[in-house]
Design a protein around this motif. Structure first.
Motif, PDB file in Angstrom:
ATOM      1  N   VAL A   1       0.843  -1.206   0.000  1.00 32.00           N
ATOM      2  CA  VAL A   1       0.000   0.000   0.000  1.00 32.00           C
ATOM      3  C   VAL A   1       0.875   1.251   0.000  1.00 32.00           C
ATOM      4  O   VAL A   1       0.597   2.225  -0.713  1.00 32.00           O
ATOM      5  N   TRP A   2       1.947   1.220   0.814  1.00 30.48           N
ATOM      6  CA  TRP A   2       2.883   2.356   0.819  1.00 30.48           C
ATOM      7  C   TRP A   2       3.507   2.546  -0.567  1.00 30.48           C
ATOM      8  O   TRP A   2       3.687   3.678  -1.024  1.00 30.48           O
TER       9      TRP A   2
ATOM     10  N   VAL B   1       5.103   4.565  -6.333  1.00 28.95           N
ATOM     11  CA  VAL B   1       4.632   4.600  -7.726  1.00 28.95           C
ATOM     12  C   VAL B   1       4.524   6.038  -8.255  1.00 28.95           C
ATOM     13  O   VAL B   1       5.055   6.346  -9.335  1.00 28.95           O
ATOM     14  N   PRO B   2       3.874   6.969  -7.540  1.00 33.88           N
ATOM     15  CA  PRO B   2       3.851   8.359  -8.040  1.00 33.88           C
ATOM     16  C   PRO B   2       5.246   8.990  -8.104  1.00 33.88           C
ATOM     17  O   PRO B   2       5.533   9.760  -9.035  1.00 33.88           O
ATOM     18  N   PHE B   3       6.114   8.671  -7.137  1.00 35.02           N
ATOM     19  CA  PHE B   3       7.463   9.233  -7.145  1.00 35.02           C
ATOM     20  C   PHE B   3       8.240   8.777  -8.373  1.00 35.02           C
ATOM     21  O   PHE B   3       8.920   9.579  -9.030  1.00 35.02           O
ATOM     22  N   VAL B   4       8.130   7.494  -8.711  1.00 38.13           N
ATOM     23  CA  VAL B   4       8.831   6.979  -9.893  1.00 38.13           C
ATOM     24  C   VAL B   4       8.246   7.575 -11.168  1.00 38.13           C
ATOM     25  O   VAL B   4       8.990   7.966 -12.084  1.00 38.13           O
ATOM     26  N   ALA B   5       6.920   7.672 -11.237  1.00 34.86           N
ATOM     27  CA  ALA B   5       6.268   8.161 -12.460  1.00 34.86           C
ATOM     28  C   ALA B   5       6.478   9.653 -12.675  1.00 34.86           C
ATOM     29  O   ALA B   5       6.663  10.101 -13.812  1.00 34.86           O
ATOM     30  N   GLU B   6       6.471  10.442 -11.580  1.00 36.12           N
ATOM     31  CA  GLU B   6       6.494  11.892 -11.722  1.00 36.12           C
ATOM     32  C   GLU B   6       7.861  12.526 -11.489  1.00 36.12           C
ATOM     33  O   GLU B   6       8.104  13.647 -11.954  1.00 36.12           O
ATOM     34  N   LYS B   7       8.751  11.834 -10.803  1.00 33.92           N
ATOM     35  CA  LYS B   7      10.045  12.430 -10.461  1.00 33.92           C
ATOM     36  C   LYS B   7      11.223  11.748 -11.156  1.00 33.92           C
ATOM     37  O   LYS B   7      12.056  12.399 -11.776  1.00 33.92           O
ATOM     38  N   ILE B   8      11.303  10.411 -11.023  1.00 30.47           N
ATOM     39  CA  ILE B   8      12.470   9.708 -11.541  1.00 30.47           C
ATOM     40  C   ILE B   8      12.398   9.517 -13.056  1.00 30.47           C
ATOM     41  O   ILE B   8      13.365   9.818 -13.774  1.00 30.47           O
ATOM     42  N   ALA B   9      11.269   9.016 -13.549  1.00 32.38           N
ATOM     43  CA  ALA B   9      11.149   8.738 -14.983  1.00 32.38           C
ATOM     44  C   ALA B   9      11.361   9.978 -15.852  1.00 32.38           C
ATOM     45  O   ALA B   9      12.074   9.903 -16.860  1.00 32.38           O
ATOM     46  N   PRO B  10      10.787  11.149 -15.516  1.00 37.04           N
ATOM     47  CA  PRO B  10      11.041  12.339 -16.352  1.00 37.04           C
ATOM     48  C   PRO B  10      12.508  12.750 -16.417  1.00 37.04           C
ATOM     49  O   PRO B  10      12.937  13.367 -17.400  1.00 37.04           O
ATOM     50  N   LEU B  11      13.287  12.415 -15.394  1.00 34.99           N
ATOM     51  CA  LEU B  11      14.713  12.768 -15.400  1.00 34.99           C
ATOM     52  C   LEU B  11      15.468  12.077 -16.524  1.00 34.99           C
ATOM     53  O   LEU B  11      16.474  12.603 -17.022  1.00 34.99           O
ATOM     54  N   VAL B  12      15.003  10.899 -16.921  1.00 33.89           N
ATOM     55  CA  VAL B  12      15.664  10.155 -18.001  1.00 33.89           C
ATOM     56  C   VAL B  12      14.821  10.141 -19.272  1.00 33.89           C
ATOM     57  O   VAL B  12      15.096   9.374 -20.195  1.00 33.89           O
ATOM     58  N   GLY B  13      13.802  10.992 -19.316  1.00 32.60           N
ATOM     59  CA  GLY B  13      12.993  11.117 -20.522  1.00 32.60           C
ATOM     60  C   GLY B  13      12.100   9.929 -20.804  1.00 32.60           C
ATOM     61  O   GLY B  13      11.881   9.566 -21.962  1.00 32.60           O
ATOM     62  N   VAL B  14      11.569   9.306 -19.761  1.00 30.66           N
ATOM     63  CA  VAL B  14      10.720   8.123 -19.917  1.00 30.66           C
ATOM     64  C   VAL B  14       9.343   8.414 -19.357  1.00 30.66           C
ATOM     65  O   VAL B  14       9.201   9.068 -18.320  1.00 30.66           O
ATOM     66  N   GLN B  15       8.324   7.946 -20.061  1.00 25.09           N
ATOM     67  CA  GLN B  15       6.965   8.040 -19.561  1.00 25.09           C
ATOM     68  C   GLN B  15       6.520   6.674 -19.046  1.00 25.09           C
ATOM     69  O   GLN B  15       6.664   5.668 -19.729  1.00 25.09           O
TER      70      GLN B  15
ATOM     71  N   THR C   1       3.662   4.637 -15.998  1.00 25.31           N
ATOM     72  CA  THR C   1       2.596   4.757 -14.999  1.00 25.31           C
ATOM     73  C   THR C   1       3.148   4.645 -13.577  1.00 25.31           C
ATOM     74  O   THR C   1       2.450   4.960 -12.623  1.00 25.31           O
ATOM     75  N   GLY C   2       4.379   4.176 -13.455  1.00 26.21           N
ATOM     76  CA  GLY C   2       4.967   3.957 -12.135  1.00 26.21           C
ATOM     77  C   GLY C   2       4.857   2.528 -11.659  1.00 26.21           C
ATOM     78  O   GLY C   2       5.545   2.140 -10.711  1.00 26.21           O
ATOM     79  N   TYR C   3       4.015   1.750 -12.296  1.00 22.72           N
ATOM     80  CA  TYR C   3       3.899   0.327 -11.949  1.00 22.72           C
ATOM     81  C   TYR C   3       4.908  -0.446 -12.790  1.00 22.72           C
ATOM     82  O   TYR C   3       4.608  -0.881 -13.911  1.00 22.72           O
ATOM     83  N   ASN C   4       6.092  -0.592 -12.263  1.00 19.57           N
ATOM     84  CA  ASN C   4       7.169  -1.168 -13.059  1.00 19.57           C
ATOM     85  C   ASN C   4       8.213  -1.852 -12.172  1.00 19.57           C
ATOM     86  O   ASN C   4       8.051  -1.949 -10.953  1.00 19.57           O
ATOM     87  N   ILE C   5       9.284  -2.293 -12.808  1.00 17.71           N
ATOM     88  CA  ILE C   5      10.357  -3.010 -12.121  1.00 17.71           C
ATOM     89  C   ILE C   5      10.999  -2.154 -11.036  1.00 17.71           C
ATOM     90  O   ILE C   5      11.273  -2.621  -9.922  1.00 17.71           O
TER      91      ILE C   5
ATOM     92  N   VAL D   1      10.352  -0.983  -3.248  1.00 17.54           N
ATOM     93  CA  VAL D   1       9.529  -1.522  -2.172  1.00 17.54           C
ATOM     94  C   VAL D   1      10.164  -2.773  -1.586  1.00 17.54           C
ATOM     95  O   VAL D   1      10.241  -2.943  -0.360  1.00 17.54           O
ATOM     96  N   LEU D   2      10.654  -3.639  -2.449  1.00 16.08           N
ATOM     97  CA  LEU D   2      11.268  -4.884  -1.984  1.00 16.08           C
ATOM     98  C   LEU D   2      12.555  -4.609  -1.216  1.00 16.08           C
ATOM     99  O   LEU D   2      12.846  -5.274  -0.211  1.00 16.08           O
ATOM    100  N   ALA D   3      13.336  -3.631  -1.666  1.00 19.71           N
ATOM    101  CA  ALA D   3      14.571  -3.279  -0.958  1.00 19.71           C
ATOM    102  C   ALA D   3      14.268  -2.795   0.454  1.00 19.71           C
ATOM    103  O   ALA D   3      14.944  -3.188   1.423  1.00 19.71           O
ATOM    104  N   VAL D   4      13.252  -1.956   0.602  1.00 18.40           N
ATOM    105  CA  VAL D   4      12.875  -1.473   1.932  1.00 18.40           C
ATOM    106  C   VAL D   4      12.418  -2.628   2.812  1.00 18.40           C
ATOM    107  O   VAL D   4      12.689  -2.654   4.024  1.00 18.40           O
ATOM    108  N   MET D   5      11.779  -3.620   2.222  1.00 22.60           N
ATOM    109  CA  MET D   5      11.301  -4.762   3.005  1.00 22.60           C
ATOM    110  C   MET D   5      12.443  -5.636   3.510  1.00 22.60           C
ATOM    111  O   MET D   5      12.380  -6.155   4.629  1.00 22.60           O
ATOM    112  N   VAL D   6      13.487  -5.828   2.697  1.00 23.97           N
ATOM    113  CA  VAL D   6      14.561  -6.742   3.100  1.00 23.97           C
ATOM    114  C   VAL D   6      15.675  -6.048   3.875  1.00 23.97           C
ATOM    115  O   VAL D   6      16.519  -6.722   4.468  1.00 23.97           O
TER     116      VAL D   6
END
Length: 306
Positions: free
Chosen positions: A132-133, A139-153, A155-159, A165-170
């Motif tokens: 949920v987090w 997801v919004p951070f990746v879609a709106e902040k990180i992806a535009p930095l490298v010129g990629v569009q 939805t944020g639901y990606n690898i 999320v998985l890194a924070v969990m482990v």
């Protein structure tokens, strides 16, 4: 100490108790060995229907996933699992290592005593909460902040979102192990290095980390195995598209997500059910491969520097 002489002096009752204790401990040790073999045997049996109708090469290396047409290509799921797992470890490993060094070598004792319950709390949070987090923040951070930095569009639901999320969990899982490993290194080694004129960081890098390297490899291997099998949180943010991802901004579909998404509904279709059992078998074999690989690295290191 001569154990045989001590045993001869024991009373018959005490000898019987000792034999009973040895027996039940042996039984439970064998149980730990037999359970994985039973799991693998059951998965092989359930996967037999799929393997009767398809060659192993076609199933593993094909990228075409059309179950209703009898096409079961697992390559997209295998590659998605590898992408998410390895990227999450690349994110988590340096954070865990440097945090463990700071908490054990630089921070005051009260900081470590405060952080250990915090780490335990993070490790105990249910994975669905992390999912949920991930939807709300990552997801919004990746879609709106990180992806535009490298010129990629995207939805944020990606690898990348799933890996974060998985890194924070482990992180709490690996960090706890690393702290325990570094704390077990004798203080005399550090004091000897410092007394010879070595600096603090030099001692950490060439004495502490070198001594702790087998444990560090083991911790990373366990974290890799743990992250590879994670399901719910990854499923919620990875995108779940059955195609081989070409980059970190592409959606993926890991093996655990495939099983969780489809197993309950597809049990009535024998070949589909067999395919899902085969995906569980693949997951177990890949995790076993990573564990054996990390163990081999530890043995090679110990043999080289023994």
């Amino acid at each position: 100490m001569n154990w045989n002489r001590i045993r001869d002096n024991l009373s018959p009752t005490r000898l019987q108790i000792n034999k009973f204790n040895e027996g039940w401990m042996l039984v439970w040790t064998l149980f730990l060995v037999v359970v994985p073999l039973l799991v693998v045997s059951g998965l092989l049996w359930k996967s037999s229907l799929l393997l009767e109708n398809h060659t192993l090469k076609d199933v593993i290396f094909s990228s075409e996933w059309k179950p209703m047409s009898g096409k079961f290509g697992f390559m997209p799921f295998i590659m998605s699992s590898l992408w998410v797992t390895l990227l999450s470890l690349l994110i988590a490993a340096p954070i865990c290592l440097f945090s463990a060094i700071h908490l054990t070598q630089y921070a005051n004792r009260y900081v470590l005593r405060f952080m250990q319950p915090v780490i335990d709390i993070l490790a105990g949070i249910p994975s669905v909460i992390y999912g949920v987090w991930g939807i709300i923040a990552v997801v919004p951070f990746v879609a709106e902040k990180i992806a535009p930095l490298v010129g990629v569009q995207t939805t944020g639901y990606n690898i990348l979102s799933a890996s974060i999320v998985l890194a924070v969990m482990v992180i709490p899982f690996i960090l706890n192990i690393l702290i325990d490993i570094i704390n077990t290194i004798p203080k005399e080694l550090t004091e000897a290095s410092l007394s010879l004129g070595a600096g603090k960081w030099y001692t950490i890098k060439h004495v502490i980390l070198r001594k702790a390297l087998p444990g560090i490899i083991s911790a990373m291997g366990l974290g890799l195995s743990r992250s590879f099998g994670e399901t719910i949180a990854v499923l919620m943010v990875v995108g779940n598209v059955a195609a081989i991802p070409s980059g970190i901004f592409q959606p993926g579909y890991p093996l655990p997500a495939l099983i969780a998404n489809n197993y309950g509904e597809m049990m009535s279709i024998p070949q589909y059910d067999s395919a899902l059992m085969f995906s569980a078998l693949l997951l177990m074999i890949i995790v076993l491969f990573f564990n054996i690989g990390s163990r081999f690295l530890i043995m090679s290191y110990e043999k080289r520097f023994k």
